[in-house]
Design a protein around this motif. Structure first.
Motif, PDB file in Angstrom:
ATOM      1  N   LYS A 151       0.826  -1.214   0.000  1.00 16.86           N
ATOM      2  CA  LYS A 151       0.000   0.000   0.000  1.00 16.86           C
ATOM      3  C   LYS A 151       0.858   1.260   0.000  1.00 16.86           C
ATOM      4  CE  LYS A 151      -4.347  -1.271   2.237  1.00 16.86           C
ATOM      5  NZ  LYS A 151      -5.125  -1.105   3.474  1.00 16.86           N
ATOM      6  N   LEU A 210       2.203  -5.927  -9.036  1.00  5.90           N
ATOM      7  CA  LEU A 210       1.046  -5.100  -9.366  1.00  5.90           C
ATOM      8  C   LEU A 210       0.508  -4.497  -8.072  1.00  5.90           C
ATOM      9  CD1 LEU A 210      -0.855  -7.500 -11.794  1.00  5.90           C
ATOM     10  CD2 LEU A 210       0.407  -5.443 -12.412  1.00  5.90           C
ATOM     11  N   PHE A 235      -2.267  -2.918  -5.519  1.00  7.00           N
ATOM     12  CA  PHE A 235      -3.671  -3.261  -5.280  1.00  7.00           C
ATOM     13  C   PHE A 235      -4.283  -2.345  -4.247  1.00  7.00           C
ATOM     14  CE2 PHE A 235      -1.527  -6.049  -2.191  1.00  7.00           C
ATOM     15  CZ  PHE A 235      -2.224  -5.766  -1.037  1.00  7.00           C
ATOM     16  N   LYS A 236      -5.601  -2.336  -4.261  1.00  2.43           N
ATOM     17  CA  LYS A 236      -6.381  -1.609  -3.257  1.00  2.43           C
ATOM     18  C   LYS A 236      -7.174  -2.641  -2.479  1.00  2.43           C
ATOM     19  CE  LYS A 236      -7.020   2.321  -6.328  1.00  2.43           C
ATOM     20  NZ  LYS A 236      -7.943   3.067  -7.140  1.00  2.43           N
ATOM     21  N   ARG A 261      -8.137  -5.589  -5.065  1.00  6.47           N
ATOM     22  CA  ARG A 261      -8.331  -5.195  -6.467  1.00  6.47           C
ATOM     23  C   ARG A 261      -7.007  -4.711  -7.025  1.00  6.47           C
ATOM     24  NH1 ARG A 261     -14.369  -2.668  -6.890  1.00  6.47           N
ATOM     25  NH2 ARG A 261     -15.381  -4.464  -5.918  1.00  6.47           N
ATOM     26  N   TYR A 262      -6.502  -5.504  -7.944  1.00  6.58           N
ATOM     27  CA  TYR A 262      -5.182  -5.216  -8.515  1.00  6.58           C
ATOM     28  C   TYR A 262      -5.303  -4.246  -9.674  1.00  6.58           C
ATOM     29  CZ  TYR A 262      -3.531  -9.039  -5.667  1.00  6.58           C
ATOM     30  OH  TYR A 262      -3.209  -9.832  -4.598  1.00  6.58           O
ATOM     31  N   GLU A 263      -4.330  -3.363  -9.763  1.00 10.48           N
ATOM     32  CA  GLU A 263      -4.286  -2.368 -10.835  1.00 10.48           C
ATOM     33  C   GLU A 263      -3.402  -2.911 -11.955  1.00 10.48           C
ATOM     34  OE1 GLU A 263      -2.823   1.203  -9.047  1.00 10.48           O
ATOM     35  OE2 GLU A 263      -4.347   1.155  -7.480  1.00 10.48           O
ATOM     36  N   MET A 264      -4.038  -3.279 -13.057  1.00 15.66           N
ATOM     37  CA  MET A 264      -3.286  -3.819 -14.176  1.00 15.66           C
ATOM     38  C   MET A 264      -2.482  -2.710 -14.835  1.00 15.66           C
ATOM     39  SD  MET A 264      -4.097  -6.842 -13.936  1.00 15.66           S
ATOM     40  CE  MET A 264      -5.330  -7.812 -13.137  1.00 15.66           C
ATOM     41  N   GLY A 265      -1.232  -2.996 -15.103  1.00 12.36           N
ATOM     42  CA  GLY A 265      -0.360  -1.992 -15.690  1.00 12.36           C
ATOM     43  C   GLY A 265      -0.190  -2.200 -17.176  1.00 12.36           C
ATOM     44  N   THR A 309       1.628 -10.697  -9.583  1.00  9.41           N
ATOM     45  CA  THR A 309       0.547 -10.501  -8.625  1.00  9.41           C
ATOM     46  C   THR A 309       0.976 -11.198  -7.336  1.00  9.41           C
ATOM     47  OG1 THR A 309      -1.068 -10.568 -10.418  1.00  9.41           O
ATOM     48  CG2 THR A 309      -1.912 -10.909  -8.193  1.00  9.41           C
TER      49      THR A 309
END
Length: 185
Positions: free
Chosen positions: A16, A24, A26-27, A38-42, A102
């Motif tokens: 965080k 990756l 995530f939130k 919830r992963y942020e795809m790059g 991930t």
């Protein structure tokens, strides 16, 4: 993540506040008592969509990029056993070939060293080298050695890269594009 399931709080805080480049981001969202990651795809392409035909130079560099995060995890107080090894969720950058994984911060997911070695062995078996077909067999022999680990494989690849730096320079970066250019004249 089900309510009451144990989490790796250190990993969650690290990711965080200062997520490493090889993971990756995530939130966390809490819904009905369950925690969702919830992963942020790059940028980049999924490893499962990447061409499996490559030159030795590309293969060596990609393997180095895939193994370096396993070496660096400890520097971030992360456990490399919690990296998700699914080609659909491993991203390779189009720009520099860096790899983003991930991370699953629950102890129940943790993979064994044997499972991790099996993943990399399977990845290598699926690659078709265009210029040195025997090299993958050499690398698999190193991996099959009972005393070998990921860091030994990484060290071998880095030596290979340094030893043949001049040889690698003249080869095209992408074999498909090079073949297309040759056909087009």
């Amino acid at each position: 993540i089900a309510p009451g399931q144990k989490l790796d709080q250190i990993a969650i805080e690290v990711m965080k506040q200062d997520c490493p480049d090889f993971l990756l981001a995530f939130k966390t969202i809490s819904i009905d008592g369950a925690l969702e990651l919830r992963y942020e795809m790059g940028d980049g392409i999924r490893l499962s969509y990447q061409s499996q035909r490559m030159y030795k130079r590309e293969f060596v560099q990609q393997m180095i990029n895939m193994l370096l995060p396993y070496k660096d995890c400890g520097d971030w107080l992360l456990d490399y056993h919690s990296i998700l090894l699914d080609p659909k969720y491993i991203f390779v950058s189009n720009k520099n070939g860096s790899v983003r994984y991930t991370y699953i911060p629950v102890p129940e997911y943790a993979l064994s060293d044997e499972e991790i070695m099996r993943f990399f062995s399977q990845f290598m078996v699926n690659v078709e080298l265009l210029d040195d077909k025997d090299y993958i067999l050499q690398l698999l022999r190193i991996m099959q050695n009972g005393r070998s680990n990921l860091l030994a494989v990484l060290e071998h690849l880095q030596k290979e890269k340094n030893m043949h730096m001049d040889t690698f320079k003249g080869q095209p970066a992408n074999p498909e594009r090079a073949a297309e250019k040759e056909e087009a004249g």
